[in-house]
Design a protein around this motif. Structure first.
Motif, PDB file in Angstrom:
ATOM      1  N   ARG A  81      -1.270   0.511  -1.073  1.00 30.91           N
ATOM      2  CA  ARG A  81      -1.255   1.955  -0.849  1.00 30.91           C
ATOM      3  C   ARG A  81      -2.457   2.611  -1.519  1.00 30.91           C
TER       4      ARG A  81
ATOM      5  N   GLY B 196      -2.165   9.860   3.819  1.00 27.14           N
ATOM      6  CA  GLY B 196      -2.183  10.972   4.768  1.00 27.14           C
ATOM      7  C   GLY B 196      -1.405  12.180   4.307  1.00 27.14           C
ATOM      8  N   SER B 197      -0.559  12.041   3.294  1.00 29.07           N
ATOM      9  CA  SER B 197       0.213  13.184   2.792  1.00 29.07           C
ATOM     10  C   SER B 197      -0.709  14.141   2.043  1.00 29.07           C
ATOM     11  N   LEU B 198      -0.236  15.369   1.869  1.00 27.70           N
ATOM     12  CA  LEU B 198      -1.012  16.327   1.080  1.00 27.70           C
ATOM     13  C   LEU B 198      -1.185  15.824  -0.350  1.00 27.70           C
ATOM     14  N   LYS B 199      -0.141  15.225  -0.913  1.00 24.95           N
ATOM     15  CA  LYS B 199      -0.245  14.709  -2.279  1.00 24.95           C
ATOM     16  C   LYS B 199      -1.356  13.665  -2.384  1.00 24.95           C
ATOM     17  N   ALA B 200      -1.396  12.730  -1.427  1.00 23.88           N
ATOM     18  CA  ALA B 200      -2.419  11.685  -1.489  1.00 23.88           C
ATOM     19  C   ALA B 200      -3.812  12.285  -1.343  1.00 23.88           C
ATOM     20  N   ARG B 201      -4.001  13.127  -0.329  1.00 23.89           N
ATOM     21  CA  ARG B 201      -5.332  13.672  -0.070  1.00 23.89           C
ATOM     22  C   ARG B 201      -5.794  14.573  -1.212  1.00 23.89           C
TER      23      ARG B 201
ATOM     24  N   ASP C 145       9.113  15.318  -1.060  1.00 23.67           N
ATOM     25  CA  ASP C 145       8.191  14.383  -1.711  1.00 23.67           C
ATOM     26  C   ASP C 145       6.736  14.728  -1.474  1.00 23.67           C
ATOM     27  N   ASP C 146       6.488  15.888  -0.881  1.00 24.62           N
ATOM     28  CA  ASP C 146       5.110  16.320  -0.672  1.00 24.62           C
ATOM     29  C   ASP C 146       4.996  17.784  -1.089  1.00 24.62           C
TER      30      ASP C 146
ATOM     31  N   TYR D  72       1.060   8.008  -3.710  1.00 22.21           N
ATOM     32  CA  TYR D  72       1.480   8.929  -2.666  1.00 22.21           C
ATOM     33  C   TYR D  72       1.191   8.385  -1.270  1.00 22.21           C
ATOM     34  N   ARG D  73       2.091   8.730  -0.344  1.00 21.92           N
ATOM     35  CA  ARG D  73       2.012   8.235   1.031  1.00 21.92           C
ATOM     36  C   ARG D  73       0.667   8.576   1.646  1.00 21.92           C
TER      37      ARG D  73
ATOM     38  N   ASN E 151      -5.556   4.775   0.165  1.00 19.24           N
ATOM     39  CA  ASN E 151      -5.933   6.119  -0.278  1.00 19.24           C
ATOM     40  C   ASN E 151      -7.361   6.185  -0.806  1.00 19.24           C
TER      41      ASN E 151
END
Length: 407
Positions: free
Chosen positions: A114, A65-70, A360-361, A62-63, A118
């Motif tokens: 990436r 800084g995105s909600l998915k990553a965090r 995507d998020d 996941y990108r 993360n």
């Protein structure tokens, strides 16, 4: 409206893992807040939560800084701790992401970068090092991601339900929502019951856009259901843990992969094909009204034009076990067509915007007396504890504003 006119403070629609995590988070952040959950099925976790491969995702895809990553990175650690605390079957297995073609090598390296951005520990492997993890897997290179695991998400959902202290009404399908900013929110169920709350939380998953519209809000998206079809591996000894291909960055699905579950069986899949109903778990399940609504949404047509080539391959694998087997054999050459035994399918609730963009998020939107969770496909189960806290935070802020408490 007097306080006694309400049945609850917070009315949650949807008894999947996100709705139950939200109820759990509210009870922990604000004890005494009355929460009622409406779930149309006879028990929790009957759709996305209970129909997946049970993977606790690391957050590598996941990108940054995105909600998915965090939320995935944080949620994976929290999910493992929650399972350990409550005696829920789980394991931290690690996984391999394997490149089998030269054109995948730059994407594999970018994925490693990436993952490190993360905050993950990622080990890059050469072809000769793959066998130390998975003797039957062949590839040009691979990544080993140690933070990935597996668990029983249905058991997690049941535990969240029990620990939330919420009133959970099963078999209660919301068919109408009446929201009045000065009075509150009332939901009418198919059985004719009316439940009144001060704030509505929409965690309806495959039906979240419909609930938003019933509430009077334009969600700006539609759920386009994609069915993921799975097989079980008749020779589970071929796989030790979790094995994934390098994903196509233009498509939000991870490709056909192999995952050893908590039951010691190996799940193979999923592919991703358009479902003919929101709960269309096979080709025989067709709901004309839902299908017509999906086809009428402009985003569906844009999506089809943009991804028709990829979609044709997915459809071919759906209709041909031989084609599906070939996709698996790219990773594990020893697999034969006879090794694949059909298993239950799942449906992904994918939010598609009007222009055909795949959200995507995670997508959470607020409206007067309402919080809508409009896109929460994988890794939502992994990230359900932090997602629940975020939805709870917004919900409690809405309650505080109604009471005249500064936000």
């Amino acid at each position: 409206m007097a306080r006694r006119a309400y049945d609850c403070d917070v009315l949650v629609i949807g008894g999947g893992i996100v709705g139950l995590s939200t109820a759990y988070a509210i009870s922990r952040a604000a004890p005494g807040t009355e929460v009622t959950v409406l779930e149309k099925e006879p028990g929790p976790a009957r759709h996305q939560t209970g129909r997946n491969s049970g993977v606790v995702h690391s957050g590598i895809y996941y990108r940054p800084g995105s909600l998915k990553a965090r939320y995935a990175v944080r949620g994976a650690a929290e999910m493992v701790a929650f399972c350990a605390e409550h005696g829920i079957p789980h394991a931290v297995t690690g996984k391999l992401i394997v490149a089998t073609r030269r054109d995948e090598l730059p994407r594999l390296h970018a994925l490693a970068q990436r993952g490190r951005e993360n905050g993950l520990t990622v080990r890059e492997l050469g072809a000769a090092q793959i066998a130390a993890y998975e003797p039957e897997v062949e590839g040009l290179a691979a990544l080993h991601v140690g933070a990935t695991g597996i668990c029983d998400y249905a058991a997690v959902a049941r535990r969240l339900a029990a620990a939330s202290g919420a009133e959970i009404r099963y078999g209660a399908r919301a068919v109408r929502v009446d929201r009045r900013p000065d009075l509150g929110v009332a939901a009418l169920t198919a059985a004719g019951d009316v439940v009144r709350g001060r704030v509505l939380v929409n965690c309806a998953g495959l039906h979240c856009d419909e609930i938003a519209r019933l509430t009077g809000d334009d969600p700006g998206m539609r759920i386009v259901p994609f069915r993921g079809e799975y097989y079980e591996l008749a020779r589970p000894e071929l796989i030790r843990g979790l094995v994934y291909p390098v994903p196509d960055p233009a498509f939000p699905f991870l490709g056909v992969h192999l995952t050893r579950g908590i039951d010691a069986g190996v799940h193979v899949g999923p592919n991703a094909v358009p479902a003919l109903a929101r709960e269309g778990y096979d080709w025989r399940t067709v709901r004309p009204r839902e299908l017509a609504a999906t086809l009428a949404w402009p985003g569906s047509r844009h999506l089809a034009r943009r991804h028709w080539r990829h979609g044709t391959g997915e459809l071919h694998r759906s209709l041909s076990r031989r084609a599906f087997t070939e996709a698996v054999r790219r990773l594990v050459p020893a697999v034969r067509e006879a090794d694949l035994v059909p298993a239950p399918a799942g449906v992904r609730a994918q939010a598609v915007l009007r222009d055909g963009t795949l959200a995507d998020d995670f997508l959470i939107r607020e409206a007067p007396r309402a919080v809508h969770v409009l896109n929460a496909p994988s890794p939502a189960a992994t990230a359900s504890l932090p997602i629940g806290r975020e939805v709870a935070r917004r919900t409690l802020a809405a309650l505080a504003a109604l009471d005249g408490v500064p936000r």
